[in-house]
Design a protein around this motif. Sequence first.
Motif, PDB file in Angstrom:
ATOM      1  N   THR A  81     -10.738  -6.867   0.920  1.00  0.00           N
ATOM      2  CA  THR A  81     -11.169  -5.381   0.548  1.00  0.00           C
ATOM      3  C   THR A  81     -12.794  -5.656   0.226  1.00  0.00           C
ATOM      4  O   THR A  81     -13.482  -6.764  -0.075  1.00  0.00           O
ATOM      5  CB  THR A  81     -10.809  -4.971  -0.788  1.00  0.00           C
ATOM      6  N   SER A  82     -13.546  -4.675   0.652  1.00  0.00           N
ATOM      7  CA  SER A  82     -15.024  -4.484   0.623  1.00  0.00           C
ATOM      8  C   SER A  82     -15.427  -2.911   0.214  1.00  0.00           C
ATOM      9  O   SER A  82     -14.717  -2.262   0.505  1.00  0.00           O
ATOM     10  CB  SER A  82     -15.583  -4.781   1.872  1.00  0.00           C
ATOM     11  N   VAL A  89      -9.079   3.139   3.679  1.00  0.00           N
ATOM     12  CA  VAL A  89      -7.770   2.770   3.457  1.00  0.00           C
ATOM     13  C   VAL A  89      -6.723   3.669   4.005  1.00  0.00           C
ATOM     14  O   VAL A  89      -5.670   3.356   4.181  1.00  0.00           O
ATOM     15  CB  VAL A  89      -7.806   2.654   1.810  1.00  0.00           C
ATOM     16  N   ILE A 100      -3.160  -8.583  -0.343  1.00  0.00           N
ATOM     17  CA  ILE A 100      -4.206  -7.595  -0.443  1.00  0.00           C
ATOM     18  C   ILE A 100      -5.521  -8.539  -1.507  1.00  0.00           C
ATOM     19  O   ILE A 100      -5.072  -8.783  -2.581  1.00  0.00           O
ATOM     20  CB  ILE A 100      -4.097  -6.284  -1.001  1.00  0.00           C
ATOM     21  N   LEU A 102      -8.797  -8.827  -3.660  1.00  0.00           N
ATOM     22  CA  LEU A 102      -9.943  -8.242  -4.201  1.00  0.00           C
ATOM     23  C   LEU A 102     -10.870  -9.247  -4.878  1.00  0.00           C
ATOM     24  O   LEU A 102     -10.489 -10.327  -5.482  1.00  0.00           O
ATOM     25  CB  LEU A 102      -9.499  -7.138  -5.271  1.00  0.00           C
ATOM     26  N   ARG A 120      -9.946  -6.171   7.038  1.00  0.00           N
ATOM     27  CA  ARG A 120     -10.762  -5.597   6.043  1.00  0.00           C
ATOM     28  C   ARG A 120     -10.401  -4.106   5.892  1.00  0.00           C
ATOM     29  O   ARG A 120     -10.476  -3.355   6.652  1.00  0.00           O
ATOM     30  CB  ARG A 120     -12.128  -5.614   6.245  1.00  0.00           C
ATOM     31  N   VAL A 121     -10.456  -3.949   4.472  1.00  0.00           N
ATOM     32  CA  VAL A 121     -10.322  -2.320   4.132  1.00  0.00           C
ATOM     33  C   VAL A 121     -11.129  -1.901   3.176  1.00  0.00           C
ATOM     34  O   VAL A 121     -11.457  -2.807   2.300  1.00  0.00           O
ATOM     35  CB  VAL A 121      -8.735  -2.257   3.851  1.00  0.00           C
ATOM     36  N   ARG A 122     -11.575  -0.662   3.131  1.00  0.00           N
ATOM     37  CA  ARG A 122     -12.451  -0.150   2.058  1.00  0.00           C
ATOM     38  C   ARG A 122     -11.823   1.188   1.756  1.00  0.00           C
ATOM     39  O   ARG A 122     -11.188   1.965   2.431  1.00  0.00           O
ATOM     40  CB  ARG A 122     -13.923  -0.001   2.633  1.00  0.00           C
ATOM     41  N   SER A 132     -19.819   1.091  -5.941  1.00  0.00           N
ATOM     42  CA  SER A 132     -18.450   0.600  -5.894  1.00  0.00           C
ATOM     43  C   SER A 132     -17.451   1.217  -7.045  1.00  0.00           C
ATOM     44  O   SER A 132     -18.000   1.825  -8.063  1.00  0.00           O
ATOM     45  CB  SER A 132     -18.456  -0.842  -5.951  1.00  0.00           C
ATOM     46  N   ALA A 138      -9.454   0.658  -8.014  1.00  0.00           N
ATOM     47  CA  ALA A 138      -9.481   0.260  -6.588  1.00  0.00           C
ATOM     48  C   ALA A 138      -8.217  -0.547  -6.387  1.00  0.00           C
ATOM     49  O   ALA A 138      -7.600  -0.071  -5.396  1.00  0.00           O
ATOM     50  CB  ALA A 138     -10.697  -0.831  -6.106  1.00  0.00           C
ATOM     51  N   LEU A 142      -5.611   1.152  -3.672  1.00  0.00           N
ATOM     52  CA  LEU A 142      -5.219   0.212  -2.288  1.00  0.00           C
ATOM     53  C   LEU A 142      -3.591  -0.152  -2.259  1.00  0.00           C
ATOM     54  O   LEU A 142      -2.791  -0.197  -1.334  1.00  0.00           O
ATOM     55  CB  LEU A 142      -5.870  -1.152  -2.400  1.00  0.00           C
TER      56      LEU A 142
END
Length: 156
Positions: A81-82, A89, A100, A102, A120-122, A132, A138, A142
Motif C-alpha cells: 500500500t502507498s 483501490v 495486503i 501497510l 501496489r495499491v493506493r 494520507s 485505510a 482496502l
Amino acid sequence: MRLVLHQPEIPPNTGNIARLCAATRTPLHLIEPLGFKIDDRHLKRAGLDYWPHVTLSVHPHWAAFEAAVLATASPPRVVLTSARAGTPVHEFAFRPDDVIVLGQETRGLPDFLHELYPHRVRIPILCAAVRSLNMSTAAGILLYEALRQTNGLTNG
C-alpha cells in the motif's frame, strides 16, 4: 486474504485493525519492531474484547514473515500500500489469497519491500491538502474492497 502491518507505531491503530480482522475473520500479521508492547492498554482498549477472535501472528522481522507465510510452492501475492503510488483501490484486481501490507504510520513501507514486490495499491485522496488517511481507516477501506471483489463477504 491476510493483513500485514509492517512495524506499526500507534497502539490504537493496531487495536482498531485487530477488531477489523476479527470482524472479517482475516489473519493479522505484525512485523517487529513494534512501536508499543503487545500488552499495551491502548492497544487492548482499541481492540476491545475481540482479541480472542483475532488470528494474530507476530514476526521478529520481514524475513521471518516470508519464511512462515510466503515460502510455499504457490506463494500468495504481496500487495503493498502507498499513499501516492500504485493502482487506485477501486481499479485493482484483488485475489482471495492476497497479502495486503501497510507500513509505518510516519514513514510508510521501506524501500526494500518496494524493490521485492511490484504490486501496489493506493486509496485516492481527492483533497491535495491531505497527505494520507489514518492507517486503520485505510486498512478498512482496502480490506473490505478486497473482500468485496473476492466474494469474501458472502458469509456475513
